[in-house]
Design a protein around this motif. Structure first.
Motif, mmCIF file in Angstrom:
data_model
loop_
_atom_site.group_PDB
_atom_site.id
_atom_site.type_symbol
_atom_site.label_atom_id
_atom_site.label_comp_id
_atom_site.label_asym_id
_atom_site.label_seq_id
_atom_site.Cartn_x
_atom_site.Cartn_y
_atom_site.Cartn_z
ATOM 1 N N VAL A 248 0.928 -1.059 -0.031
ATOM 2 C CA VAL A 248 -0.007 0.062 -0.123
ATOM 3 C C VAL A 248 0.862 1.174 0.072
ATOM 4 O O VAL A 248 1.920 1.462 0.871
ATOM 5 N N HIS A 249 0.625 2.209 -0.928
ATOM 6 C CA HIS A 249 1.362 3.481 -1.266
ATOM 7 C C HIS A 249 0.481 4.633 -1.088
ATOM 8 O O HIS A 249 -0.380 4.588 -1.720
ATOM 9 N N ALA A 250 0.688 5.427 -0.058
ATOM 10 C CA ALA A 250 -0.050 6.619 0.229
ATOM 11 C C ALA A 250 0.535 7.685 -0.190
ATOM 12 O O ALA A 250 1.609 7.834 0.023
ATOM 13 N N VAL A 251 -0.187 8.718 -0.958
ATOM 14 C CA VAL A 251 0.515 10.084 -1.348
ATOM 15 C C VAL A 251 -0.466 11.090 -0.800
ATOM 16 O O VAL A 251 -1.360 11.198 -0.981
ATOM 17 N N MET A 252 0.195 12.023 -0.176
ATOM 18 C CA MET A 252 -0.241 13.200 0.485
ATOM 19 C C MET A 252 -0.148 14.406 -0.820
ATOM 20 O O MET A 252 1.302 14.350 -0.976
ATOM 21 N N MET A 253 -0.836 14.877 -1.214
ATOM 22 C CA MET A 253 -0.793 16.108 -2.282
ATOM 23 C C MET A 253 -1.213 17.363 -2.084
ATOM 24 O O MET A 253 -2.423 17.790 -2.299
#
Length: 580
Positions: free
Chosen positions: A317-322
């Motif tokens: 699982v890869h989470a990205v805050m943008m």
């Protein structure tokens, strides 16, 4: 003349078939039969349409699929010549030019007989009449000296099929099922089965498929009932489970020797488990290496991250805050803390260059016009583009994180936050998302791969929801409080109540009218949304199907009472005006 047996050992294969994987499902059947043989079983029962998976939809009409299924069945039939357990296997079967939903009995190296599903469901998520022809009323089939009644799934939801089986000499009812999860459905199934048992006086085994198939999740939870309706055994839910049960002839009838009775989750725990299993199987069966999602610091993306980690493990699982200029320090902190609690990969990518570049390109066309939702949507679409780019580069599937409240009223951006391959919370209203998030902080499903304890920071559960697309924005600037919105939506979507009845519940007239309007005009967005787990009685897509082009609105007027003078006579009659 052979002696009538007084004992029958039946292996029940509560398995997770892969849709269309005929060769793989054949191997699953072989493995289950081998395990059953080691346990001394006389017979192995598989779930509805096991060789194809359920529901195969229009794919079942492909001649090549029929041929592959028949070839697999013939292979299994030949293998039963080894003296091991007989088999009851579900598959599509063509006879007399008609395609049937069938179960075949295999033993002693041949196909003993085939029975067809007589009552084809054609409501909700089911449209079997589209692809199958109903079979005749079935009689029992003798296997290992016992006359077995083999009603298939919907066949037990009415009286006729089981009544016919009982009257024609069935001794035991073995029911293969493809019954998808729906909130509170387990009790309904049990009550239906109890009614058939009490009417027929026959013991019944209910074997259900398990696993995710697109929007549907099959929860397993197979069970058996004695001839008096008492529960004999209960399989666990949401997991594969194969075990043998023993029937013994007692006093002229058959009785199931009591077995283990697993505790089946209910309510929010069952909903959460279904979401996790649906996401897991969608990723696994479509062979994605993992998933990527935007982690905003809000509750929707937080619970989706938790579900993804529970389904796949943190390494996948890869989470990205943008962030953009409207992203608060509070959101940055909450997203970081959630990622740390879940142990997943977490990156931060600023969308400012992308948004400002798009605004610069559009500036000549937008000159002289005020900023509005267009610029807000540019932010969402920049985020969606980044996530899809990461997906393209690394192969991970984008998890969509919008809830049912938002999808109902169109509070979502096409090609922005609606981007993605699968949405585990698509059928959960916002208040349900909050409840399941609080639940996950104190509990997780058996077999979940995520950590114990608090994984969604408390601040995420208590702060006001916001999309953070403009300064000081809150969801409640555009929508009623979610407690009110969700109740109105449930009345409109699940219950199909007229607007006047919703107002009578105490809701504001203008609010009801506005929400009904927003629900209607957002249909075009929902048609383009990612698939997601069905939880409620009426999910968007498979259950609730509305036209996009649609001018009808419930105007909150008093119900029209038809003029009796204009009504025709009874259906099929000829009115007096045409006599003579």
């Amino acid at each position: 003349m052979s002696k009538t047996p007084d004992r029958l050992v039946v292996a029940l294969a509560q398995l997770n078939p892969v849709m269309g994987d005929i060769a793989g499902n054949l191997e699953r059947a072989r493995k289950a039969r081998q395990e059953a043989a080691e346990q001394g079983a006389d017979l192995v029962l598989f779930s509805e349409l096991f060789l194809t998976g359920y529901p195969p939809e229009d794919m079942v009409t492909k001649p090549a699929l029929e041929q592959a299924c028949r070839q697999a069945l013939d292979t299994l039939a030949r293998e039963t010549a080894d003296g091991g357990p007989a088999m009851l296997v579900g598959l599509p079967w063509r006879e007399g030019g008609k395609l049937h939903n069938a179960v075949a009995a295999l033993d002693a190296g041949r196909i003993l007989g085939v029975r067809f599903k007589a009552d084809l469901p054609n409501y909700g998520v089911f449209d079997e009449k589209r692809v199958f022809a109903p079979g005749p009323m079935p009689g029992p089939l003798a296997v290992r000296g016992v006359r077995l009644g083999l009603p298939i799934c919907e066949d037990i939801w009415g009286v006729d099929v089981v009544e016919c089986l009982a009257e024609t000499g069935a001794e035991i009812l073995l029911v293969p099922n493809g019954s998808p999860y729906e909130r509170n459905k387990a009790d309904v199934r049990t009550n239906i089965a109890v009614a058939r048992v009490r009417e027929s006086g026959l013991p019944l085994v209910y074997l259900n498929q398990v696993g995710g198939q697109d929007e549907l999740v099959f929860d397993g939870a197979s069970f058996g009932l004695q001839a008096d309706g008492a529960l004999a055994f209960q399989f666990p839910a949401f997991v594969e489970h194969c075990a043998t049960i023993v029937f013994e002839r007692q006093g002229g009838g058959w009785r199931i020797l009591p077995g283990d009775k697993a505790i089946v989750p209910e309510g929010p725990e069952a909903d959460y488990a279904a979401c996790v299993l649906g996401l897991k199987d969608y990723v696994e069966k479509n062979r994605f290496p993992g998933v990527v999602l935007g982690l905003s610091g809000g509750v929707d993306s937080a619970i989706c991250a938790a579900m993804a980690v529970d389904a796949l493990g943190p390494d996948r699982v890869h989470a990205v805050m943008m962030p953009y200029r409207y992203t608060s320090e509070e959101s940055l902190r909450d997203a970081r803390d959630c990622a740390a609690a879940l142990g997943l990969r977490y990156d931060i990518l600023s969308i400012a260059p992308a948004v400002e570049g798009l605004e610069s390109v559009l500036a000549p066309l937008f000159a002289g016009r005020p900023r509005d939702v267009t610029e807000e949507n540019l932010q969402s679409r920049a985020r969606g583009t980044l996530l899809m780019s990461i997906s393209n580069k690394f192969g991970s599937m984008v998890v969509t994180t919008g809830n049912k409240s938002e999808m109902s009223v169109g509070y979502a951006t096409l090609y922005g936050d609606m981007n993605g391959g699968y949405n585990p919370i698509k059928d959960l209203y916002k208040m349900e998302v909050f409840r399941l998030s609080a639940l996950r902080n104190r509990w997780k499903p058996p077999g979940a791969k995520g950590p114990d304890g608090i994984v969604i920071p408390e601040n995420i559960l208590t702060k006001p929801p916001t999309a953070e697309l403009r300064e000081n924005q809150k969801d409640q600037d555009s929508l009623p409080p979610y407690e009110i919105l969700d109740d109105i939506l449930e009345c409109l979507v699940e219950q199909e109540l007229p607007a006047s009845a919703i107002v009578a519940r105490g809701h504001d007239v203008a609010t009801v009218r506005r929400i009904e309007h927003l629900l209607s005009i957002a249909e075009y967005k929902r048609r383009q949304s990612a698939p997601g787990v069905k939880i409620t009685r009426r999910n968007f897509g498979r259950d609730r199907r509305y036209p996009i082009t649609n001018a009808f609105r419930d105007r909150l007027e008093a119900p029209y009472m038809p003029d009796p003078a204009l009504a025709p006579g009874p259906a099929g009659s000829i009115s007096e005006a045409f006599d003579g």
